[in-house]
Design an enzyme around this catalytic site. Structure first.
Site, PDB file in Angstrom:
ATOM      1  N   GLN A 145       0.831  -1.198   0.000  1.00 19.32           N
ATOM      2  CA  GLN A 145       0.000   0.000   0.000  1.00 19.32           C
ATOM      3  C   GLN A 145       0.873   1.257   0.000  1.00 19.32           C
ATOM      4  OE1 GLN A 145      -3.152  -0.014  -0.411  1.00 19.32           O
ATOM      5  NE2 GLN A 145      -3.989  -1.939   0.363  1.00 19.32           N
ATOM      6  N   GLU A 161      -0.536 -15.739  -3.670  1.00 13.85           N
ATOM      7  CA  GLU A 161      -0.166 -14.530  -4.407  1.00 13.85           C
ATOM      8  C   GLU A 161       0.510 -14.923  -5.719  1.00 13.85           C
ATOM      9  OE1 GLU A 161       0.716 -11.131  -6.032  1.00 13.85           O
ATOM     10  OE2 GLU A 161      -0.484 -11.143  -4.184  1.00 13.85           O
ATOM     11  N   ASN A 163      -7.910  -9.312  -1.017  1.00 15.05           N
ATOM     12  CA  ASN A 163      -7.441  -7.943  -1.253  1.00 15.05           C
ATOM     13  C   ASN A 163      -7.065  -7.829  -2.731  1.00 15.05           C
ATOM     14  OD1 ASN A 163      -6.522  -5.310  -0.865  1.00 15.05           O
ATOM     15  ND2 ASN A 163      -4.475  -5.982  -0.281  1.00 15.05           N
ATOM     16  N   CYS A 188     -10.073  -1.642  -3.274  1.00 22.54           N
ATOM     17  CA  CYS A 188      -9.644  -0.314  -3.727  1.00 22.54           C
ATOM     18  C   CYS A 188     -10.567   0.220  -4.815  1.00 22.54           C
ATOM     19  CB  CYS A 188      -8.193  -0.358  -4.225  1.00 22.54           C
ATOM     20  SG  CYS A 188      -7.920  -1.485  -5.611  1.00 22.54           S
TER      21      CYS A 188
END
Length: 378
Positions: A212, A264, A309, A336
């Protein structure tokens, strides 16, 4: 906050800069609440941000000449490929701003010819600078080829002397003529990872690892997620799109004995997360490479809690369908992009929105981060 670049029309990235900050938060809150169902336990107080000196990363286009390089953004006016110098941008952490003069000198000394977009000539396309809360730095030179590598290595000792806080230096190769910030290949020249202290965690950040941009608000994000996870008291948890593992590691610290799996797609991020887990002594946390959007598991393997996320595109129909059909009892969704969040929530009607909070990662812009807690209703 005053900004000469904004007032002279050179930069419009902070499109809401002229608006009072309280009005900005009210506008964002209203926009997000109009998109999402009302949480059954209501909205938490928005998490606000300083309006300046909050960006821990500078993504700088390079223009001008090798004798007088410009570090900034594509110009809003002028010839194609022109760059507006933004070396005094008030959003960047002080450590970043102070590093740019020595870095510009290094570009000259190492004869790193700025890439000419219309002519498709030159070498240095972007300069990427990241700073941690202690002012330590990671610098990446995005180049068209390895032509300048020997000169960079030759002059690197001088740069390290000029910037003693420099912990990582690398070359990123972007041979394509494309609207991209970086390429796939990284060449390490000095160090391997920058330690980012956030929410009581020391996270290793390697090049090509997402983190971030607003460290202070990110800390609030991870603490809030950890609080919810502590209340849920799960035995198993998956962190999908885990990046460098912040949610996973915060969860493992919050619930002793919790079995955590992070997934990921970035190999660099997985390596960062694995090192952080080892340093923290969290043997119950495991990280794997893979595309979280297409994860496939039998329902018998579903964890008690899933954290997602995703990038701006959201989790997408496949993962939403799996979560909807699974036995997972709770989902913590960090978004986001409230529009794709609303779409994904609609695809998971069995997971009811229980709590939500808006986090202002990017003040003076319309962008908003939203953290939500979803609980299964059937």
């Amino acid at each position: 906050m005053r900004c000469d670049y904004f007032e002279t029309g050179l930069c419009r990235s902070c499109s809401w800069l002229a608006d009072p900050y309280t009005a900005q938060i009210e506008t964002k809150t209203a926009a997000v609440r109009a998109l999402l169902p009302e949480p059954s336990q209501g909205w938490l107080r928005p998490v606000t941000s300083p309006r300046e000196r909050f960006r821990n990363k500078a993504k700088l286009a390079v223009g001008g000449t090798v004798e007088e390089p410009l570090l900034g953004i594509p110009a809003l006016a002028g010839p194609p490929g022109a760059v507006t110098d933004l070396t005094a941008c008030p959003l960047h952490l002080t450590a970043i701003e102070q590093s740019l003069t020595p870095l510009r000198t290094f570009v000259c000394d190492a004869r790193l010819v700025p890439y000419d977009v219309p002519a498709r000539r030159g070498e240095l396309k972007h300069l990427l600078v990241t700073a941690n809360p202690r002012g330590e730095l990671m610098v990446r030179f995005v180049l068209r080829s390895r032509e300048a590598e020997a000169r960079i290595r030759k002059h690197l000792p001088g740069l390290l002397a000029a910037l003693p806080s420099l912990r990582v230096v690398s070359i990123n190769l972007l041979p394509e003529h494309a609207a991209l910030t970086e390429g796939a290949e990284e060449i390490y020249l000095h160090g391997e990872s920058l330690t980012m202290e956030v929410a009581g965690l020391a996270l290793h950040l390697r090049p090509q690892s997402f983190f971030q941009t607003n460290t202070g608000v990110a800390a609030a994000l991870y603490r809030q997620a950890a609080d919810w996870i502590r209340e849920l008291a799960p035995r198993t948890l998956w962190d999908l799109y885990c990046g460098v593992g912040a949610f996973a590691l915060a969860a493992a610290r919050a619930v002793p004995g919790l079995a955590v799996l992070g997934v990921e797609i970035s190999r660099e991020a997985v390596a960062s997360a694995q090192r952080s887990a080892a340093d923290l002594g969290l043997g119950n946390v495991r990280f794997e490479g893979g595309d979280a959007a297409t994860i496939e598991n039998d329902d018998a393997d579903a964890p008690d809690v899933v954290v997602v996320n995703p990038p701006r595109r959201g989790i997408g129909p496949d993962l939403a369908a799996w979560l909807e059909a699974s036995s997972t009892g709770a989902v913590i969704y960090s978004s986001c992009n409230p529009q794709t969040l609303a779409r994904d929530l609609a695809a998971m009607p069995s997971l009811r929105l229980e709590r939500a909070v808006l986090l202002d990662m990017f003040p003076s812009t319309p962008h908003a981060e939203v953290l939500t807690l979803l609980r299964r209703t059937d």
